[in-house]
Design an enzyme around this catalytic site. Structure first.
Site, short mmCIF file in Angstrom:
data_model
loop_
_atom_site.label_atom_id
_atom_site.label_comp_id
_atom_site.label_asym_id
_atom_site.label_seq_id
_atom_site.Cartn_x
_atom_site.Cartn_y
_atom_site.Cartn_z
N CYS A 99 5.48 -4.87 15.59
CA CYS A 99 5.00 -3.92 16.60
C CYS A 99 3.57 -4.30 17.00
O CYS A 99 2.75 -4.63 16.14
CB CYS A 99 5.07 -2.49 16.08
SG CYS A 99 6.77 -2.00 15.68
N CYS B 251 0.35 -2.75 15.23
CA CYS B 251 0.46 -2.45 13.80
C CYS B 251 -0.15 -3.55 12.92
O CYS B 251 0.18 -4.73 13.06
CB CYS B 251 1.93 -2.26 13.46
SG CYS B 251 2.19 -2.01 11.70
N CYS C 297 6.18 -6.91 7.34
CA CYS C 297 7.25 -6.34 8.17
C CYS C 297 7.63 -7.37 9.22
O CYS C 297 6.77 -8.06 9.78
CB CYS C 297 6.77 -5.05 8.83
SG CYS C 297 8.07 -4.23 9.80
N GLU D 108 0.83 -1.20 0.00
CA GLU D 108 0.00 0.00 0.00
C GLU D 108 0.86 1.25 0.00
O GLU D 108 1.96 1.28 0.57
CB GLU D 108 -0.91 0.02 1.23
CG GLU D 108 -2.03 -0.98 1.11
CD GLU D 108 -3.04 -0.87 2.23
OE1 GLU D 108 -3.86 -1.79 2.35
OE2 GLU D 108 -3.01 0.12 2.98
N CYS E 8 0.07 5.97 8.86
CA CYS E 8 1.38 5.38 8.61
C CYS E 8 1.68 4.32 9.66
O CYS E 8 1.40 4.48 10.83
CB CYS E 8 2.44 6.46 8.64
SG CYS E 8 2.22 7.64 7.32
N CYS F 118 3.45 8.56 0.94
CA CYS F 118 3.93 7.62 1.95
C CYS F 118 4.19 6.29 1.24
O CYS F 118 3.27 5.67 0.72
CB CYS F 118 2.87 7.48 3.04
SG CYS F 118 3.28 6.30 4.31
#
Ligand code: SF4
Length: 279
Positions: A51, A54, A47, A27, A264, A40
């Protein structure tokens, strides 16, 4: 590469689902301000940092993007008729975990005419990567901090157990002088977790070590399957005021993109895949 889907929020923020040659998707987001248009960009599919708050972290790590795939997001978004003025590496992925491609992309974006002041690489805080970035390329840096002490931060940002706060502070102090003046601190406000006045005061003490930081507070956007909640407006304002009173330039990110789920570090392709399937 192609635009597989696009949704536009009420405030005009556009969130793009980009299809890659191997069928994977990332995205990218276009955020319009009065005089600027900020892109962005994602640096990885998924990832590895996991986190706790997230959506991208939930996906796990799938693969790195190439230079062409990172800059290709920029080109595809410009192809819809906008002139991008700023770039932030705050989409999917940890940019310094895909170091060579991100540095290559920054250099290519600079060749396209963006000055280094208009390009920001946001990191969860990998000290060697921060030092290398300061050595290898000119750009701004942002640190996704999210907690004022190691105990809490290690729960929210697991990589903190390997690279504690003070190690990242030392790396940022090594960042070239002209550019470390511009360190942006990203802090997601999570209701009842990291948003008390005590947390704000502790954060202020920590940040006194870094000259010229700007604190960007991001009230959390709830994500399905993740338990964290957004604090009340009053709590966000009180947290911001405590930092201002301590002498820090502090902004609260407005709800740009909220209705398009485009904050973000919160991106997951799930909602846009549904849009693509519908269209
Ligand atoms: S917040 Fe950033 S570093 Fe953390 S899991 Fe999400 S994309 Fe990765």
């Amino acid at each position: 590469m192609r635009i597989a889907a696009c949704v536009t929020a009420l405030d005009g923020t556009e969130k793009f689902l980009i299809g890659l040659a191997d069928g994977k998707k990332v995205e990218s987001v276009l955020i319009r301000h009065k005089r600027t248009v900020c892109a962005c960009l994602s640096s990885q599919v998924g990832c590895a940092m996991k986190c706790a708050f997230c959506a991208t972290g939930l996906m796990g790590f799938q693969r790195n993007l190439s230079v062409e795939e990172i800059v290709g997001q920029f080109d595809l978004m410009e192809s819809v008729g906008v002139k991008i003025t700023n770039v932030v590496f705050m989409g999917m992925g940890e940019p310094l975990h895909n170091y060579d491609s991100v540095v290559g992309a920054v250099n290519l974006l600079r060749k396209k005419g963006l000055s280094w002041q208009k390009i920001t690489v946001s990191t969860v805080g990998l000290p060697d990567g921060i030092r290398a970035l300061g050595r290898d390329v000119q750009c701004r840096i942002a640190w996704s901090l999210h907690a004022p002490n190691d105990v809490l931060r290690s729960k929210l940002v697991p990589v903190n157990s390997r690279f504690p706060i003070q190690d990242v502070v030392m790396a940022l102090l090594d960042f070239p002088a002209r550019r470390k003046n511009e360190v942006m601190i990203e802090y997601v406000l999570l209701d009842g977790v990291n948003d008390s006045l005590e947390h704000a005061k502790e954060l202020a003490v920590l940040l006194k070590q870094l000259p010229f930081v700007v604190v960007n507070l991001i009230p959390y956007n709830s994500v399905a399957g993740i338990e964290f909640r957004r604090p009340s407006q009053e709590k966000c304002v009180a947290f911001k005021q405590a930092l201002i009173d301590a002498g820090f330039k502090t902004i609260v990110r407005t709800t740009k993109g909220l209705d398009a789920d485009a904050a973000c570090g919160m991106l997951s392709t799930r909602s846009l895949v549904q849009v693509a399937a519908r269209d």
